[in-house]
Every structure is written in C-alpha cells, then in structure tokens.
Design a protein around this motif. Structure first.
Motif, mmCIF file in Angstrom:
data_model
loop_
_atom_site.group_PDB
_atom_site.id
_atom_site.type_symbol
_atom_site.label_atom_id
_atom_site.label_comp_id
_atom_site.label_asym_id
_atom_site.label_seq_id
_atom_site.Cartn_x
_atom_site.Cartn_y
_atom_site.Cartn_z
ATOM 1 N N LEU A 1 -91.944 56.908 50.137
ATOM 2 C CA LEU A 1 -91.140 55.988 49.329
ATOM 3 C C LEU A 1 -91.626 55.894 47.891
ATOM 4 C CD1 LEU A 1 -90.712 53.066 51.896
ATOM 5 C CD2 LEU A 1 -88.978 54.725 51.197
ATOM 6 N N LYS A 2 -92.787 56.496 47.594
ATOM 7 C CA LYS A 2 -93.365 56.520 46.253
ATOM 8 C C LYS A 2 -93.672 55.116 45.737
ATOM 9 C CE LYS A 2 -91.103 60.875 45.019
ATOM 10 N NZ LYS A 2 -90.211 61.585 44.066
ATOM 11 N N TRP A 3 -94.141 54.286 46.620
ATOM 12 C CA TRP A 3 -94.565 52.956 46.208
ATOM 13 C C TRP A 3 -95.913 53.066 45.508
ATOM 14 C CZ3 TRP A 3 -93.474 49.456 51.118
ATOM 15 C CH2 TRP A 3 -92.085 49.313 51.246
ATOM 16 N N SER A 4 -96.038 52.495 44.340
ATOM 17 C CA SER A 4 -97.319 52.490 43.634
ATOM 18 C C SER A 4 -98.161 51.277 44.014
ATOM 19 C CB SER A 4 -97.089 52.490 42.120
ATOM 20 O OG SER A 4 -96.331 51.354 41.734
ATOM 21 N N SER A 5 -97.511 50.265 44.597
ATOM 22 C CA SER A 5 -98.229 49.085 45.052
ATOM 23 C C SER A 5 -97.486 48.493 46.231
ATOM 24 C CB SER A 5 -98.344 48.047 43.930
ATOM 25 O OG SER A 5 -97.064 47.603 43.528
ATOM 26 N N VAL A 6 -98.206 47.800 47.088
ATOM 27 C CA VAL A 6 -97.608 47.212 48.279
ATOM 28 C C VAL A 6 -98.459 46.026 48.725
ATOM 29 C CG1 VAL A 6 -98.848 48.819 49.790
ATOM 30 C CG2 VAL A 6 -96.799 47.644 50.631
ATOM 31 N N CYS A 7 -97.785 45.005 49.195
ATOM 32 C CA CYS A 7 -98.465 43.843 49.749
ATOM 33 C C CYS A 7 -98.409 43.941 51.275
ATOM 34 C CB CYS A 7 -97.802 42.558 49.266
ATOM 35 S SG CYS A 7 -98.620 41.057 49.837
ATOM 36 N N ILE A 8 -99.577 43.976 51.920
ATOM 37 C CA ILE A 8 -99.658 44.125 53.373
ATOM 38 C C ILE A 8 -99.883 42.747 53.985
ATOM 39 C CG2 ILE A 8 -100.851 45.277 55.255
ATOM 40 C CD1 ILE A 8 -101.860 47.323 53.157
ATOM 41 N N VAL A 9 -98.909 42.292 54.739
ATOM 42 C CA VAL A 9 -98.963 40.966 55.352
ATOM 43 C C VAL A 9 -99.153 41.155 56.857
ATOM 44 C CG1 VAL A 9 -97.794 38.755 55.636
ATOM 45 C CG2 VAL A 9 -97.389 40.128 53.564
ATOM 46 N N HIS A 10 -100.101 40.411 57.449
ATOM 47 C CA HIS A 10 -100.403 40.607 58.860
ATOM 48 C C HIS A 10 -100.712 39.265 59.514
ATOM 49 C CE1 HIS A 10 -104.742 39.828 58.435
ATOM 50 N NE2 HIS A 10 -104.598 40.372 57.228
ATOM 51 N N ASP A 11 -100.717 39.275 60.851
ATOM 52 C CA ASP A 11 -101.132 38.097 61.608
ATOM 53 C C ASP A 11 -102.496 38.389 62.232
ATOM 54 O OD1 ASP A 11 -100.541 39.881 63.576
ATOM 55 O OD2 ASP A 11 -98.934 38.709 64.497
ATOM 56 N N ASN A 12 -102.958 37.534 63.116
ATOM 57 C CA ASN A 12 -104.291 37.700 63.707
ATOM 58 C C ASN A 12 -104.386 38.977 64.530
ATOM 59 O OD1 ASN A 12 -105.186 35.291 62.586
ATOM 60 N ND2 ASN A 12 -104.495 34.070 64.350
ATOM 61 N N GLU A 13 -103.322 39.328 65.246
ATOM 62 C CA GLU A 13 -103.383 40.467 66.160
ATOM 63 C C GLU A 13 -103.334 41.799 65.428
ATOM 64 O OE1 GLU A 13 -100.168 39.840 68.852
ATOM 65 O OE2 GLU A 13 -101.360 38.571 70.194
ATOM 66 N N THR A 14 -102.827 41.823 64.208
ATOM 67 C CA THR A 14 -102.674 43.101 63.497
ATOM 68 C C THR A 14 -103.634 43.224 62.318
ATOM 69 O OG1 THR A 14 -100.916 42.115 62.145
ATOM 70 C CG2 THR A 14 -100.241 43.286 64.140
ATOM 71 N N GLU A 15 -104.657 42.393 62.270
ATOM 72 C CA GLU A 15 -105.586 42.433 61.148
ATOM 73 C C GLU A 15 -106.283 43.787 61.046
ATOM 74 O OE1 GLU A 15 -109.392 39.905 59.330
ATOM 75 O OE2 GLU A 15 -108.463 39.328 61.241
ATOM 76 N N TYR A 16 -106.663 44.339 62.199
ATOM 77 C CA TYR A 16 -107.359 45.631 62.202
ATOM 78 C C TYR A 16 -106.463 46.725 61.598
ATOM 79 C CZ TYR A 16 -109.369 49.960 63.980
ATOM 80 O OH TYR A 16 -109.881 51.222 64.086
ATOM 81 N N GLN A 17 -105.192 46.762 62.024
ATOM 82 C CA GLN A 17 -104.265 47.778 61.512
ATOM 83 C C GLN A 17 -104.043 47.599 60.011
ATOM 84 O OE1 GLN A 17 -103.335 50.173 63.291
ATOM 85 N NE2 GLN A 17 -103.511 49.527 65.436
ATOM 86 N N ALA A 18 -103.944 46.353 59.562
ATOM 87 C CA ALA A 18 -103.711 46.091 58.141
ATOM 88 C C ALA A 18 -104.901 46.537 57.303
ATOM 89 C CB ALA A 18 -103.431 44.604 57.920
ATOM 90 N N THR A 19 -106.108 46.246 57.783
ATOM 91 C CA THR A 19 -107.306 46.640 57.051
ATOM 92 C C THR A 19 -107.414 48.155 56.965
ATOM 93 O OG1 THR A 19 -108.437 44.632 57.812
ATOM 94 C CG2 THR A 19 -109.803 46.422 56.952
ATOM 95 N N LEU A 20 -107.121 48.819 58.073
ATOM 96 C CA LEU A 20 -107.177 50.277 58.106
ATOM 97 C C LEU A 20 -106.141 50.885 57.152
ATOM 98 C CD1 LEU A 20 -108.769 52.478 59.593
ATOM 99 C CD2 LEU A 20 -106.939 52.537 61.312
ATOM 100 N N LEU A 21 -104.937 50.316 57.132
ATOM 101 C CA LEU A 21 -103.895 50.819 56.236
ATOM 102 C C LEU A 21 -104.308 50.623 54.780
ATOM 103 C CD1 LEU A 21 -101.043 51.873 55.645
ATOM 104 C CD2 LEU A 21 -100.173 49.551 55.954
ATOM 105 N N HIS A 22 -104.915 49.489 54.478
ATOM 106 C CA HIS A 22 -105.347 49.227 53.106
ATOM 107 C C HIS A 22 -106.380 50.244 52.647
ATOM 108 C CE1 HIS A 22 -107.980 47.077 50.136
ATOM 109 N NE2 HIS A 22 -106.798 46.952 49.556
ATOM 110 N N GLU A 23 -107.330 50.593 53.531
ATOM 111 C CA GLU A 23 -108.363 51.561 53.182
ATOM 112 C C GLU A 23 -107.757 52.932 52.913
ATOM 113 O OE1 GLU A 23 -111.049 51.463 56.426
ATOM 114 O OE2 GLU A 23 -111.942 49.524 55.885
ATOM 115 N N MET A 24 -106.795 53.317 53.719
ATOM 116 C CA MET A 24 -106.179 54.635 53.552
ATOM 117 C C MET A 24 -105.328 54.686 52.276
ATOM 118 S SD MET A 24 -105.121 55.432 57.505
ATOM 119 C CE MET A 24 -104.666 57.107 57.147
#
Length: 563
Positions: A41-64
C-alpha cells in the motif's frame, strides 16, 4: 516466528491475480503477512492499535516495519481514544497534509466492532471526526474462527476504506508461533483472503480484492481501498443557500432551485459522488458579524455547523474567512449603485439650453463683455476717428454681421471680424448639439459615485442587511462611507425596508424614486434587462469574489477547490 514448512504444491486461488514475492524471506507469521500488505500500500507511516491479546503481534509488526524504514506508532486501544484520533486528523488538516491517516487494528471481531463504533459518531458538528470516514485507511487484522459477515452490517462500516484479513484465533497463542510446522494448505491452499467493504445502493458487502500468506506472499487483483476513488460515496450533505438571480433561482411552484451556482453544485455532486438537500437560513441574511462576535445568515449556518456547506453567491472577505473556509472563487463581480432614471419631461424646458454647458454660456457672456470693452477703447482712442462724426453708431455692427456702419480703423475691423467668426462657430456648434439632443435622448444621472450620492439632499439610500456592503460601510473610516452609513441608519428608523435583506424590496424602493440601492453589478444588469426605467452607476466599493463555503478548518476544502 513460524518456519515456512508449507508445501510448495499449495494451489493458487482462481482468478486473474498478480503475484508478489514476500518482503521478508524464510519467516512467516501474522506480522509478516500484515507487513507485506502495508508495504504494497506504500504507507510511509501507520498507527498500530492493539488489545491485550494482540500485543505480541503488534510489537513484532512494529519491529519489522521499523527495519523496513516505515514509521510505526504502537498504541493500546485504551490510549488511542476518539479524541486522540481527532487530534491526529486535526494536525494533518492544519498542516495541509492531504495524505490519509493509516491504521492497522489487531484484535478479535467483537473487540473490533466495539472499538470502531465509538470514534465515528458521524455528525456535522464534528467536521474533523467525520472526515475520518473519507480520509483514513484501516487495515483490520481480525482473529476470528467464524464468518465475518457481521462486519458488513456493523455500525463501524460507516468508514469508507476498510480492508479485512481474518486470522484463526489459534494464532493468538504465542507458543503456536514457535512450533515447527503448521498446515496452511488447509486454509484455501494456504491463502488468506483480503476483503474490503464495498458500498452498494442499500447496504455494504465484503468483496475479495486479493490474498496473502503468512509467508508474506501477495495476490492482488483490485484496488484494496476502491471507495477512496469514489468521492463521498453518495453521502447526503445539507446545503444552505439564498435565492439571488442569476446564480440561485427558486421556483415556488415546483419547489426547485436553478441557476449558475446550482449548476456548479450539481457538477460537484456528480464529480465528488454525494447527494444534497437544500435549506435556507431562517433570518434570510447572507452573513455579517453581530455585536457578540457571532455571525448571522449563511455564515452563521456554517459557524454553528447547522449545514455542511454553503452554495450561494457568497462574497469572500477577510472577516468571513476567520469564521468559515472558502474554496477557490468561481465568479468575479463588482459593486454598483442602482437608481431610477430621471424623468425626461421634468426638465423639458431646458431643451434649448442643454446643448451647451453652463460654463460655455458663462464664457460667452464674459466674451461679450470683454469684447465690448475692447471695441469701446479702440473706437474712442484711435486717431482715425478724430475727423469722424457719429462714431457711436459703430457699435451697431457689434451684434449685426455687416451693415451700413462699419469700423473704419484697422484695429476695430480686426476685432469685429474675430467676434463675428466666434459667433458663427458658436451658432454652428449650438445647432449641431440641439439637433443631437432632439434626436437622441441622453440620460444624465444625478451622481457618479458614493461621494456624489451622499451630497444630494433629495436622495435616500440603502443596502441589504447582512451583506458584505453592510460590513464595509460599518467598518470604513472614509468620510463618504461614514456619511453613507449614517444616512442608512437614520433612514432605516423611518423606513425599515432601507436595510431589507430582500433584493426585490430594495428594487421597489428604487422604483418609487429618489432612492439609491448599493449592491452587486451582475444582479443589477439582470434587473435592468426587464425594466427600462432603471439605471446603474458603477462603483469601486469592493471587488467581489464568489465561492463555495465550508466549515472552518474543514478537511474537504482542498477537495472542493481542486474540483
């Protein structure tokens, strides 16, 4: 991470898709899949919103994403409130950033429905919040084992641009991501469908626009956010206007609006894909600032967020731009003064003296006096007449060309010859002008500008209340403008129609005589086309620019201007 042990024999979904290789090699997982979509999608920035159960996935996505050079901001749902989202959108609007606000939401289906239902309580009172409907992009990573058909009818679907990827809830278990094998071929040959919410006439439905794998492979067929290219997706806007020919004409029999501005509004509705309903301000005024700082009329309609936009011949001013936003002007006009033509029969007795101005008559009188004086001096002191008698008869030739008694001296003859030539020229000029005056009627207006109007004691004057003219005359320090406004206030005490907002009422006052109406030139020209008793005096009071008006700091101003 999950080691990619999926069989290479997994079949591709049927359809004309474009295959894209994984962004990251030899690793799989939810984060890898979402990252591939974000990169596509060629996004240069993105806000990753997560709940308690998806915190691990959100953190991993942010690192990548950080490793790929994409700015990511990770927020818990409790932190990314409606107000916080509004602030982000306001910052982009203030900075004139027309790029979209991008979100990736990781949660279960029920949590997603509850979260999206809160921030997007659409209403024209919150123009920035409502702009999120059109100017934001949402990539939803939904963890759900059932069907996502509920997303089609959920209130959150008021958002235009929503793409959904459904993952099995088993992927929420962190330990699952350390296992050695997982049979992805059980999920439609390992491909996860990417759905987008499409608008239809009466409802919305999920439509597949592509597929992705946990390895990051992509199959793309359509635009992921096709609604972003469909304008406002048939949303209804409440539009305020006032009848003003030739821009806005109202037919009371059919209850319809026509005119130049209405044609422009219809073009915008077609081009930007919205519908509209027309209303009017209750006070029937265009918009002027009151003593308490608020605005009345059309400007007040927008300032209070009672309407979505104003489509009318509304003049742009600095004061108004502090209260509302204007698109680029669509029409340029100037000011003028409308008055009734003077009655030609009222001064018919002046027909014989009108061919020459009063200054010419004054000069003729002076010439007669001066020439008589010079002729007297010449005839009295010229030596030629020392032997002549009856020299007084020489003056009979002054008003008679030729005759028995002529000047004998050279000085007298020269003077009389010059005088006779002057009389011949003046008679020819007078005769020519008299014929022209009797042949063609020339209307001579009693004044040529505001200064001339206010000096006349026989005229009253006025303008429409709530217009740009009222604002100018009120605030001006020019002596003639100050005198004009004082006259308006004084005359309005005895005749409230002096400041009537109805243009037809103002024209009726003009037709009664000895009344001048200040307004816009185009409207006057149209009025004069059907009434030969009216005349117009151009004025430099203001150079007017008409434009579509939107609420102050509206994110849609640029969209309307570009169109």
């Amino acid at each position: 991470m999950i080691k990619n042990t999926t069989s290479t024999e997994c079949l591709l979904p049927n359809g004309n898709y474009l295959f894209r290789e994984p962004v990251v090699q030899n690793v799989t997982g939810v984060a890898v899949s979402l990252m591939s979509v974000i990169v596509y999608l060629k996004w240069s920035s993105v806000c990753i919103v997560h709940d308690n159960e998806t915190e691990y996935q959100a953190t991993l996505l942010h690192e990548m994403l950080s490793a790929a050079g994409i700015f990511g901001n990770v927020q818990r749902m409790e932190q990314m409130t409606s107000q916080r989202i509004d602030d982000l959108m306001s910052e982009k609007t203030t900075a004139h950033d027309d790029t979209s606000l991008n979100f990736t939401l990781l949660c279960s289906l029920n949590v997603c429905q509850n979260y999206l239902a809160k921030p997007f309580d659409y209403g024209r009172k919150h123009v920035v919040r409502s702009s999120l409907i059109h100017n934001s992009r949402w990539l939803l990573g939904i963890f759900h084992n059932g069907d996502t058909y509920e997303q089609e009818t959920n209130y959150s679907t008021v958002l235009d641009n929503v793409a959904v990827i459904k993952f099995p809830t088993s992927f929420l278990n962190k330990s699952q991501h350390h296992t050695d094998t997982i049979n992805l071929c059980d999920m439609k040959d390992g491909w996860l469908p990417i759905n987008t919410l499409m608008w239809e006439k009466k409802s919305r439905r999920l439509s597949i626009v592509g597929y992705t794998k946990l390895s990051g492979s992509l199959l793309t067929m359509k635009e992921f956010f096709p609604n972003s290219k469909m304008g406002f997706n048939k949303r209804k806007f409440l539009v305020s206007t006032l009848p003003w020919k030739p821009f806005v004409n109202f037919n009371e029999k059919t209850n319809t609006y026509t005119g130049f501005t209405m044609d422009l509004l219809q073009h915008l509705a077609l081009a930007l894909n919205f519908t509209y309903e027309i209303t009017r301000p209750l006070d029937g005024k265009w918009g002027s600032q009151m003593e308490n700082g608020s605005w009345n009329g059309l400007i007040g309609h927008l300032e209070r967020r009672d309407v979505d936009l104003v489509a009318a011949p509304l003049t742009m001013t600095i004061q108004r731009e502090n209260a509302v936003d204007f698109a680029i002007p669509y029409y340029y006009d100037s000011a003028a003064i409308l008055l009734k033509k003077p009655d030609p029969n009222a001064k018919k007795w002046r027909t014989l003296i009108d061919p020459l101005s009063k200054y010419v008559f004054l000069c003729i009188f002076l010439f007669i006096t001066v020439t008589s004086l010079f002729l007297f001096v010449f005839e009295k002191y010229t030596p030629y007449y020392r032997r002549m008698e009856e020299r007084d008869k020489i003056f009979s030739t002054f008003l008679n060309i030729g005759g028995e008694h002529l000047a004998g001296s050279s000085s007298g003859r020269t003077l009389l010859s010059s005088w006779w030539i002057f009389c011949i020229i003046m008679m020819a000029t007078y005769s020519r002008n008299l014929v022209a005056f009797l042949t063609v009627t020339k209307d001579k207006l009693p004044f040529s500008d505001i200064a001339g109007l206010v000096e006349l004691g026989s005229y009253k004057w006025g303008t429409q209340e709530g217009t740009v003219f009222e604002t100018i005359f009120k605030a001006s320090t020019r002596p003639d403008y100050v005198k004009f406004w004082k006259g308006v206030v004084a005359n309005n005490k005895t005749n409230p129609n002096i400041l009537s907002a109805d243009g037809d009422v103002q024209v009726r006052l003009v037709m009664e005589g000895n009344y001048a109406y200040v307004g816009d030139k185009t409207h006057f020209e149209l009025t004069m086309a059907t009434n030969c008793h009216l005349a117009m005096v151009p004025s430099d009071i203001v150079s007017m620019q008409y434009a579509i008006a939107l609420p102050n700091n509206s994110p849609f101003t640029k969209i309307f201007s570009d169109e």
